[in-house]
Design a protein around this motif. Structure first.
Motif, PDB file in Angstrom:
ATOM      1  N   ALA A   1       4.838   4.708  -5.117  1.00 24.44           N
ATOM      2  CA  ALA A   1       4.257   5.944  -4.607  1.00 24.44           C
ATOM      3  C   ALA A   1       2.786   5.746  -4.241  1.00 24.44           C
ATOM      4  O   ALA A   1       2.078   6.706  -3.975  1.00 24.44           O
ATOM      5  N   ALA A   2       2.332   4.490  -4.247  1.00 19.47           N
ATOM      6  CA  ALA A   2       0.948   4.150  -3.896  1.00 19.47           C
ATOM      7  C   ALA A   2      -0.070   4.846  -4.785  1.00 19.47           C
ATOM      8  O   ALA A   2      -1.148   5.228  -4.337  1.00 19.47           O
TER       9      ALA A   2
ATOM     10  N   ARG B   1      -1.022  -7.388   4.970  1.00 19.70           N
ATOM     11  CA  ARG B   1      -0.834  -5.938   5.084  1.00 19.70           C
ATOM     12  C   ARG B   1      -0.735  -5.580   6.563  1.00 19.70           C
ATOM     13  O   ARG B   1      -1.576  -5.995   7.349  1.00 19.70           O
TER      14      ARG B   1
ATOM     15  N   HIS C   1      -0.822  -2.368   8.890  1.00 18.82           N
ATOM     16  CA  HIS C   1      -1.242  -0.976   8.734  1.00 18.82           C
ATOM     17  C   HIS C   1      -0.651  -0.042   9.783  1.00 18.82           C
ATOM     18  O   HIS C   1      -0.724  -0.333  10.973  1.00 18.82           O
TER      19      HIS C   1
ATOM     20  N   PHE D   1       0.117   4.547   9.920  1.00 19.55           N
ATOM     21  CA  PHE D   1       0.314   5.788   9.163  1.00 19.55           C
ATOM     22  C   PHE D   1       1.711   6.311   9.419  1.00 19.55           C
ATOM     23  O   PHE D   1       2.120   6.483  10.560  1.00 19.55           O
ATOM     24  N   TYR D   2       2.447   6.548   8.373  1.00 23.90           N
ATOM     25  CA  TYR D   2       3.743   7.196   8.498  1.00 23.90           C
ATOM     26  C   TYR D   2       4.021   7.861   7.165  1.00 23.90           C
ATOM     27  O   TYR D   2       3.687   7.318   6.110  1.00 23.90           O
ATOM     28  N   ALA D   3       4.597   9.041   7.213  1.00 28.36           N
ATOM     29  CA  ALA D   3       4.713   9.832   5.984  1.00 28.36           C
ATOM     30  C   ALA D   3       5.529   9.124   4.901  1.00 28.36           C
ATOM     31  O   ALA D   3       5.286   9.314   3.721  1.00 28.36           O
TER      32      ALA D   3
ATOM     33  N   LEU E   1       5.538   5.941   4.383  1.00 28.89           N
ATOM     34  CA  LEU E   1       4.879   4.678   4.023  1.00 28.89           C
ATOM     35  C   LEU E   1       3.663   5.035   3.168  1.00 28.89           C
ATOM     36  O   LEU E   1       2.564   5.239   3.688  1.00 28.89           O
ATOM     37  N   PRO E   2       3.839   5.143   1.842  1.00 31.36           N
ATOM     38  CA  PRO E   2       2.804   5.763   1.008  1.00 31.36           C
ATOM     39  C   PRO E   2       1.443   5.062   1.028  1.00 31.36           C
ATOM     40  O   PRO E   2       0.419   5.721   0.950  1.00 31.36           O
ATOM     41  N   THR E   3       1.401   3.732   1.121  1.00 29.26           N
ATOM     42  CA  THR E   3       0.097   3.056   1.091  1.00 29.26           C
ATOM     43  C   THR E   3      -0.619   3.093   2.425  1.00 29.26           C
ATOM     44  O   THR E   3      -1.803   2.795   2.493  1.00 29.26           O
ATOM     45  N   GLY E   4       0.107   3.401   3.493  1.00 24.77           N
ATOM     46  CA  GLY E   4      -0.501   3.305   4.813  1.00 24.77           C
ATOM     47  C   GLY E   4      -0.439   1.888   5.353  1.00 24.77           C
ATOM     48  O   GLY E   4      -0.994   1.578   6.401  1.00 24.77           O
ATOM     49  N   TYR E   5       0.196   1.003   4.606  1.00 25.77           N
ATOM     50  CA  TYR E   5       0.448  -0.345   5.108  1.00 25.77           C
ATOM     51  C   TYR E   5       1.709  -0.887   4.454  1.00 25.77           C
ATOM     52  O   TYR E   5       2.112  -0.437   3.376  1.00 25.77           O
TER      53      TYR E   5
ATOM     54  N   ASP F   1      -1.912  -1.086  17.029  1.00 29.65           N
ATOM     55  CA  ASP F   1      -2.586  -2.297  16.569  1.00 29.65           C
ATOM     56  C   ASP F   1      -2.465  -2.248  15.053  1.00 29.65           C
ATOM     57  O   ASP F   1      -3.017  -1.368  14.406  1.00 29.65           O
TER      58      ASP F   1
ATOM     59  N   ARG G   1      -3.567  -4.067  12.721  1.00 28.76           N
ATOM     60  CA  ARG G   1      -4.749  -4.490  11.945  1.00 28.76           C
ATOM     61  C   ARG G   1      -4.346  -5.307  10.714  1.00 28.76           C
ATOM     62  O   ARG G   1      -4.705  -4.977   9.578  1.00 28.76           O
ATOM     63  N   TYR G   2      -3.581  -6.363  10.942  1.00 29.04           N
ATOM     64  CA  TYR G   2      -3.131  -7.225   9.846  1.00 29.04           C
ATOM     65  C   TYR G   2      -4.312  -7.750   9.038  1.00 29.04           C
ATOM     66  O   TYR G   2      -5.356  -8.092   9.593  1.00 29.04           O
TER      67      TYR G   2
END
Lengths: 520, 491
Positions: free
Chosen positions: A68-69, A104, A106, A108-110, A112-116, A300, A302-303
């Motif tokens: 759950a990050a 990582r 990156h 944003f998706y609901a 994907l709790p960590t954002g990556y 992008d 952003r690895y």
């Protein structure tokens, strides 16, 4: 840069000229297909947490703090996932890397709790493999052919959670049970030509991961998901703009989606249009690919190297293992017989036809039955195989059962095939018995009991059969006359009448008697 | 008041044994002290109930089962970026103002297992991004030295709350975090000892990250001995943090050390522009003291020191951009009141939840991580970081190198709040972190020791650095320096 622009313009003009001038251009397109497959690893717990890794659990009940990050939690790599990943890589002749690292990715998706997502973009677990498989879809291909596809890399990565959208209430709900589940992503080179080849590759991959126990292969549960990159070009031209079809959920879906996408692209190009690089989805009901709205913008990612996981090291040379280092040679030893070897054995040791070997291997349950039925005593392998592929499958299909759901025991099948092969019953009765046994679904009921109880045993008593034959001849004087006038073809018709009137007749004995009677 | 700022763990345990004090009475005193010093704003939250419960448990172990643990009855405080079960953990940010973790950070659970009593959670710069403890939603923390309601000094940061809690007698030890100097800097400005252990020696599990590859839990206490006691409790491998050093930790013992076998380097690059005369003077003074004790001193060079600040800044922003992406208002923390779209929800939540410093670091970090910039900035920065690490490797090399380095911790004594707050966060950090952040870059241990008072009667401190896992030698030499300088107790 300038040079390629000019080339592009030239080729564009060339294409539109061709499109205007000739109507049969479609035949001159060559389609190029490459796959990316995500396979969920069949482990007790998730890739980086101790939460249970299971399908169909109560919503949000298989979620650790890490999944759950929750701030301050850190990933701890699950050793079993590494082992299964390496095993799959070895089964596909990949070069396992002594050191691999995590990145990582990156966005944003609901769900994907960590954002990556933690993945292995830059230094994956394994590279440079190959999958060999047979392409054979009955009804499409007359004969199987061998194909292979190169594997660019295999990487370990986390799965995301699931979003459930309620369009009416305009609400989205998140289930994190799948978040952090272990995946391997297999990236294939674009070296396939059509949907059937892609479907055959996926089928072979499913069989391999199932044999390894690395993945359940249950595409309907999302345990194995396919993305297909599709483009078309003139033979000899470089690769052109591709589209990506995301998350195809069945083997036949792969074939259908790619076929549709190739046709769609051909139509666009034939009409002078051009293909845009986009992500599409396969609508299995409407049988079309449709653009995916939320993936329009080029992302992008952003690895960045994952700073909380030290590099993953494996021992490539010796059998020595310790807590943080797995031995690759030890894993190699655990690899069971693979589908390709099984087919080879079926052809070489049992004399089966290649297509039969493919069909058997494609249904692990049937293959298992086959191996049992041919191991304890000599039964004709071809007849056994045909019985399984044709008769057993026909009965199961009618009942809308898959081979995996077949309730029959090996013992029951042995008895039944023996009765069939020794002609105690004919094929039709045999199917009826199968039907009956499946309905009963009781391991203790023997096929012989069913046959006797139903009075289905074949009549091979000569006197009895002679009586029946005479009856047929007496009732069909016209045919008898024709036969006697030299039209011997009608013999088959007479036999047909006999078998129709009585399905428990051993036809090979009956035919001899009939022939004798006619020649009198 | 002044007993509380003079006590050590040993003295308190002695008093417990003689029943001059009991754990409950002592914790009570500490809580009273905390209330008296409310003006200093060292605490985000005072955990009175927890402290009382913990002290009762300690008391039982002391007098009933008679098996006291090393930290029984000892008041401690945690920086509010360490997760504590059922106690809010805010990172001094709107984003986590309502966040109550359901688990304990490893450092905290080890302290609890050793009997420590939690007095409260300490103030910090939002998400530990700062060097003054001035950028907190709870307001700035004030330095107890020369405190005046109208004209006061900053505590340093970002673990300013922890340093002030220790200096002002609320607790005997506090946990901070140290990413670029965040433990050593406030320790130096508040006149306490601040240790940044070797990266991987102390678990980060439960520490809300700033820069994962540099963060280390730090220890603040008034004496080197107390710092050592706490380190012995919290250090060692942790299965929940894959970056902890796997080798079992051997507790450190302090002894009267013979300095004649110790080689101490004075890195010339640390004598930098902007360093105050007083700091340079005490640096020389302590070097002389050590030489008198027969230590071998030599001037050494760490040529890449000046690149460190820029490298630190880029790496920090990249990791911040990544680490902060989990704060989206979905699973926990602040959720903005908007339901037009998920994107709107993210944008507004993150706008309301983060201060300007955090937002600007996220923006810059995402820029550096763009595919087109990755090689130009991120990779180049990693290469420079390697060179900085190599500097240390060379200077500590077993053949011909030194054992420890002696440098200032900060360039001056504690600045006045008004002067400090007038500067941009970036310049504040660049100035304050100059001497401290190379140690984070290299993952090596470092300790700040208070030496003497400046003309303005403010603490001046020096720093020791050593090669990875050299804590034993470093702490022993620090203790020697401590005994030679006899730093005054805050009155």
């Amino acid at each position: 840069m300038k040079f390629t622009k000019i080339c592009r313009r030239l080729s564009y003009e060339h294409k539109s000229l061709v499109a205007r001038g000739f109507s049969t251009v479609s035949d001159k397109w060559q389609s190029v297909v490459g796959l990316e497959v995500h396979a969920q690893l069949n482990t007790e717990s998730k890739l980086f947490s101790g939460a249970q890794n299971t399908f169909g659990g109560v919503v949000n009940n298989c979620v650790s703090l890490f999944d759950a990050a929750v701030p301050g939690t850190l990933p701890v790599l699950n050793r079993k996932c590494v082992e299964l990943g390496i095993m799959t890589a070895l089964a596909l002749s990949c070069k396992v890397n002594e050191v691999s690292t995590f990145d990582r990715k990156h966005y944003f998706y609901a769900d994907l709790p960590t954002g990556y997502q933690i993945t292995q973009q830059r230094n994956p677990l394994a590279n440079d493999g190959v999958i060999n498989f047979q392409v054979f879809t009955p009804g499409i291909h007359k004969k199987p052919y061998r194909k292979s596809s190169k594997i660019k890399q295999i990487q370990l990565e986390q799965d995301s959670g699931k979003s459930l959208h309620d369009a009416e209430l305009k609400r989205s709900l998140i289930d994190l049970n799948r978040a952090g589940a272990p995946l391997i992503e297999l990236v294939f080179e674009p070296d396939l030509e059509d949907g059937e080849e892609a479907a055959a590759l996926v089928k072979e991959l499913v069989l391999i991961v199932q044999r390894l126990g690395a993945c359940t292969g249950r595409m309907e549960e999302g345990a194995l998901r396919v993305d297909a990159n599709v483009s078309i070009r003139r033979p000899g031209d470089p690769l052109s703009t591709r589209t990506e079809i995301k998350n195809i959920g069945s083997v036949r879906g792969v074939a259908g989606a790619i076929r549709h996408e190739i046709e769609r692209q051909k139509t666009i190009l034939d009409n002078g249009g051009h293909i845009i690089n986009e992500t599409r989805a396969w609508d299995a009901t409407a049988r079309v690919t449709i653009p995916m709205r939320d993936k329009e913008v080029v992302q992008d990612y952003r690895y960045m190297p994952e700073p909380n996981l030290p590099p993953l090291r494996v021992n490539l040379k010796t059998d020595i293992e310790h807590r943080d280092v797995l031995s690759v040679p030890l894993i190699q030893e655990k690899i069971p017989e693979l589908p390709e070897q099984s087919r080879k054995k079926l052809i070489e040791d049992f004399g089966l036809r290649p297509e039969t070997s493919i069909q058997l291997v494609n249904e692990p349950t049937l293959l298992d039955y086959f191996q049992n039925l041919t191991s304890d005593k000599t039964r004709n392998p071809t007849k056994v195989a045909n019985f399984l592929i044709n008769d057993l499958m026909t009965v199961l299909n009618k009942k809308k059962l898959s081979a995996d759901d077949c309730p029959l025991t090996v013992k029951q099948l042995k008895e039944l095939t023996d009765m069939l092969l020794s002609k105690d019953i004919n094929l039709e009765i045999c199917r009826n018995v199968l039907d009956e046994l499946i309905v009963i679904s009781d391991d203790d009921v023997s096929p012989l009991d069913v046959v006797e109880e139903k009075g289905w045993k074949l009549k091979s008593n000569e006197d009895e059969l002679t009586k029946l034959c005479i009856e047929v001849l007496e009732n069909n004087p016209k045919l008898v006359k024709q036969y006697k006038n030299g039209k011997t073809k009608v013999f088959k018709a007479l036999l047909g009448i006999l078998s129709k009137s009585n399905n428990k007749v051993d036809m090979s004995v009956a035919s001899k008697i009939m022939e004798g009677l006619l020649k009198k | 008041m002044n007993k509380l700022t003079g006590y050590t763990i040993k003295m308190v345990h002695q008093a417990f044994s003689e029943k001059m004090l009991t754990p409950t009475s002592f914790i009570d005193l500490s809580l009273q002290r905390t209330k008296q010093n409310r003006d200093l704003n060292a605490f985000v939250c005072v955990t009175e109930d927890a402290a009382e419960t913990h002290s009762i448990e300690s008391e039982k172990r002391f007098y009933i089962s008679k098996q006291p643990k090393v930290l029984d009855g000892i008041p401690i405080a945690m920086k509010d970026n360490f997760c504590t079960s059922n106690i809010p953990t805010t990172c001094a940010s709107e984003m986590l103002k309502n966040f109550v973790p359901s688990y304990d950070a490893t450092v905290y659970s080890r302290l609890r297992r050793a009997g420590a009593c939690l007095i409260g959670k300490c103030n910090l710069d939002e998400f530990a991004m700062g060097s003054g403890t001035v950028d907190s939603i709870f307001g700035p923390t004030r330095n107890p030295w020369q405190y005046d309601k109208k004209k006061w000094r900053i505590s340093g940061g970002s673990s300013g709350g922890s340093a002030v809690a220790v200096a002002s007698g609320s607790c005997l030890a506090a946990i901070g975090s140290d990413t670029g100097g965040s433990t050593r800097n406030p320790a130096a400005l508040c006149g306490v000892v601040g240790l940044k252990p070797t990266y991987g020696l102390v678990s980060r599990h439960g520490l809300i990250p700033l820069v994962n590859s540099m963060d280390v839990p730090g220890i603040l206490a008034r004496t080197v001995e107390d710092v050592t006691t706490v380190l012995n409790v919290v250090a060692g491998p942790d299965v929940n943090d894959s970056t902890t050093i796997k080798k079992p930790f051997e507790p450190i013992t302090l002894k009267d050390i013979d300095l004649s076998q110790v080689r101490i380097g004075i890195p010339k690059e640390y004598h930098c522009e902007g360093m105050s005369r007083e700091v340079i003077d005490i640096w020389g003074l302590v070097a002389d003291l050590l030489e008198r004790e027969k230590a071998q001193l030599e001037v050494v060079s760490l040529p890449y020191t000046s690149a460190s600040i820029a490298v630190y800044s880029i790496l920090n922003q990249c990791e911040v951009a990544s680490n902060m992406s989990r704060y989206d208002g979905i699973e926990y923390g602040l959720r903005a009141n908007v339901n037009s779209s998920t994107e709107e929800l993210y944008a507004l939540t993150r706008h309301q939840g983060f201060n300007k410093v955090v937002r600007s670091r996220i923006l810059a970090g995402n820029y550096f991580l763009l595919t087109r910039n990755y090689v130009k900035y991120f990779i180049k920065t990693l290469k420079l970081r390697r060179l900085i690490m190599d500097d240390f490797k060379k200077v500590f090399s077993p053949d011909g190198g030194v054992d420890l380095l002696l440098t200032p911790t900060t360039l001056s004594d504690a600045p006045l709040y008004d002067e400090f707050a007038a500067k941009h966060n970036r310049d504040q950090c660049a100035f304050q972190d100059y001497c401290t952040q190379p140690a984070n870059m290299a993952g090596i241990p470092a300790i700040s020791i208070p030496i003497t008072l400046s003309r303005d009667n403010l603490p001046l401190s020096l720093q020791l650095m050593g090669p990875p896992l050299s804590e034993e030698l470093m702490l022993n030499v620090a203790k020697k320096i401590e005994s030679l300088v006899d730093f005054p107790i805050l009155k």
